[in-house]
Enzyme design. Structure first.
Site, PDB file in Angstrom:
ATOM      1  NE  ARG A   1      -3.547  -2.212   2.833  1.00  0.00           N
ATOM      2  CZ  ARG A   1      -3.271  -3.320   3.525  1.00  0.00           C
ATOM      3  NH1 ARG A   1      -2.078  -3.446   4.119  1.00  0.00           N
ATOM      4  NH2 ARG A   1      -4.163  -4.296   3.642  1.00  0.00           N
TER       5      ARG A   1
ATOM      6  CE  LYS B   1      -6.463  -0.796   4.621  1.00  0.00           C
ATOM      7  NZ  LYS B   1      -7.783  -1.122   4.030  1.00  0.00           N
TER       8      LYS B   1
ATOM      9  CG  HIS C   1      -4.570   0.356  -3.815  1.00  0.00           C
ATOM     10  ND1 HIS C   1      -3.925   0.406  -2.596  1.00  0.00           N
ATOM     11  CD2 HIS C   1      -5.513  -0.616  -3.674  1.00  0.00           C
ATOM     12  CE1 HIS C   1      -4.458  -0.466  -1.766  1.00  0.00           C
ATOM     13  NE2 HIS C   1      -5.414  -1.107  -2.400  1.00  0.00           N
TER      14      HIS C   1
ATOM     15  NE  ARG D   1      -2.769  -3.708  -1.269  1.00  0.00           N
ATOM     16  CZ  ARG D   1      -2.307  -4.484  -0.287  1.00  0.00           C
ATOM     17  NH1 ARG D   1      -1.009  -4.673  -0.157  1.00  0.00           N
ATOM     18  NH2 ARG D   1      -3.130  -5.082   0.555  1.00  0.00           N
TER      19      ARG D   1
ATOM     20  CG  HIS E   1      -5.958  -8.832   1.405  1.00  0.00           C
ATOM     21  ND1 HIS E   1      -6.084  -9.279   0.106  1.00  0.00           N
ATOM     22  CD2 HIS E   1      -5.807  -7.483   1.315  1.00  0.00           C
ATOM     23  CE1 HIS E   1      -6.022  -8.251  -0.717  1.00  0.00           C
ATOM     24  NE2 HIS E   1      -5.843  -7.159  -0.007  1.00  0.00           N
TER      25      HIS E   1
ATOM     26  CE1 TYR F   1      -5.830  -7.671  -6.938  1.00  0.00           C
ATOM     27  CE2 TYR F   1      -6.083  -8.715  -4.801  1.00  0.00           C
ATOM     28  CZ  TYR F   1      -5.807  -7.601  -5.569  1.00  0.00           C
ATOM     29  OH  TYR F   1      -5.518  -6.423  -4.957  1.00  0.00           O
TER      30      TYR F   1
END
Length: 298
Positions: free
Chosen positions: A148, A172, A244, A247, A270, A279
């Site tokens: 990110r 995150k 992004h 990414r 994730h 994806y």
């Protein structure tokens, strides 16, 4: 209780008890501030403890005229979290958004770049400047490690474990993970460190920051967006490209080349595999190849 006090307590809760990042906390705060602004503009004197379902519903209706369904859904989710906090702390008996449904947004597939497009953007960097060497290292890291934009700006020298072939990434909620880094990406980072960073007058507090601006301070997220936007203009690329996008391209290219979805999940950081599964929808050809290669009835 005033809105400012309730919002400050909510921010402290998100930071201390939930361990969310400053960027996430800021986004949640903006959602509440939008509601506060709506009340002020319509001269509604309700407090966080007295606001009614009807008043919140009026705000939600007004959102539909200003923002798209995806933004509506995000704001409603943020407000539900704020009022759930007030209920949890016994300030309110119920959440005024309990009966408010978010609009259906569907699942938007992320934009991706081909390897040729990524190569063309990186090739357009002017390497005769100090910033050029830095920018190449940044884009190679974005794509080579699937980070990110905030993870790139937060990278530190002490996060680099090149001998072991990994970098430590703070994602995150301040959660850390180790991501493999290719020799080629290591090479570009080392070139930047040796030829550019070593000559910068580094400001106090930024000694361990990897990517610096010309004033010796940490790069902003906005600056990386600007770098990429200028390269798109320079190359004539019409796709909407952001940090992004690199990414997304990282994950998509790994999947197309046979990488395991769980491994991609771990590298992207994730929390849920369902986030990574988006994806799978990008390349139907890959799915057919998987069936033809591995299914016993192929």
């Amino acid at each position: 209780m005033e809105w400012s006090k309730a919002l400050e307590q909510y921010r402290q809760y998100l930071k201390i008890e939930r361990g969310l990042s400053d960027n996430t906390i800021t986004n949640y705060s903006f959602d509440v501030q939008k509601l506060i602004l709506h009340l002020e503009e319509n001269e509604i004197a309700s407090s966080p403890l007295t606001i009614t379902e009807e008043e919140v519903q009026h705000f939600v209706y007004s959102l539909a005229k200003k923002v798209n369904a995806r933004s509506q859904s995000r704001i409603i989710s943020g407000l539900k979290g704020f009022f759930n906090f007030l209920v949890f702390e016994d300030y309110r008996k119920q959440n005024p958004l309990d009966l408010v449904e978010s609009p259906r947004t569907g699942r938007k597939l992320p934009d991706t770049l081909s390897t040729e497009e990524i190569d063309s953007l990186i090739a357009a960097i002017d390497l005769s400047t100090a910033e050029g060497e830095r920018n190449r290292a940044i884009l190679e890291t974005l794509y080579g490690c699937g980070l990110r934009v905030s993870e790139v700006t937060d990278l530190r020298l002490s996060d680099l474990f090149f001998k072991e072939g990994f970098i430590r990434v703070t994602g995150k909620g301040s959660k850390q993970r180790f991501v493999p880094i290719a020799k080629a990406t290591q090479k570009y980072i080392d070139l930047y460190r040796e030829q550019v960073r070593s000559h910068i007058d580094i400001q106090k507090g930024h000694e361990d920051t990897l990517f610096l601006n010309r004033r010796g301070k940490k790069l902003t997220r906005a600056m990386i967006f600007t770098i990429i936007k200028r390269l798109c203009v320079k190359t004539g690329m019409e796709k909407k490209v952001s940090p992004h996008t690199f990414r997304h391209s990282f994950a998509t290219h790994l999947l197309e080349n046979g990488a395991d979805l769980r491994a991609i999940q771990q590298m992207l950081g994730h929390e849920s595999i369902t986030t990574t599964e988006i994806y799978v929808h990008l390349d139907r050809t890959h799915l057919r190849q998987v069936i033809e290669s591995f299914h016993p009835r192929r």
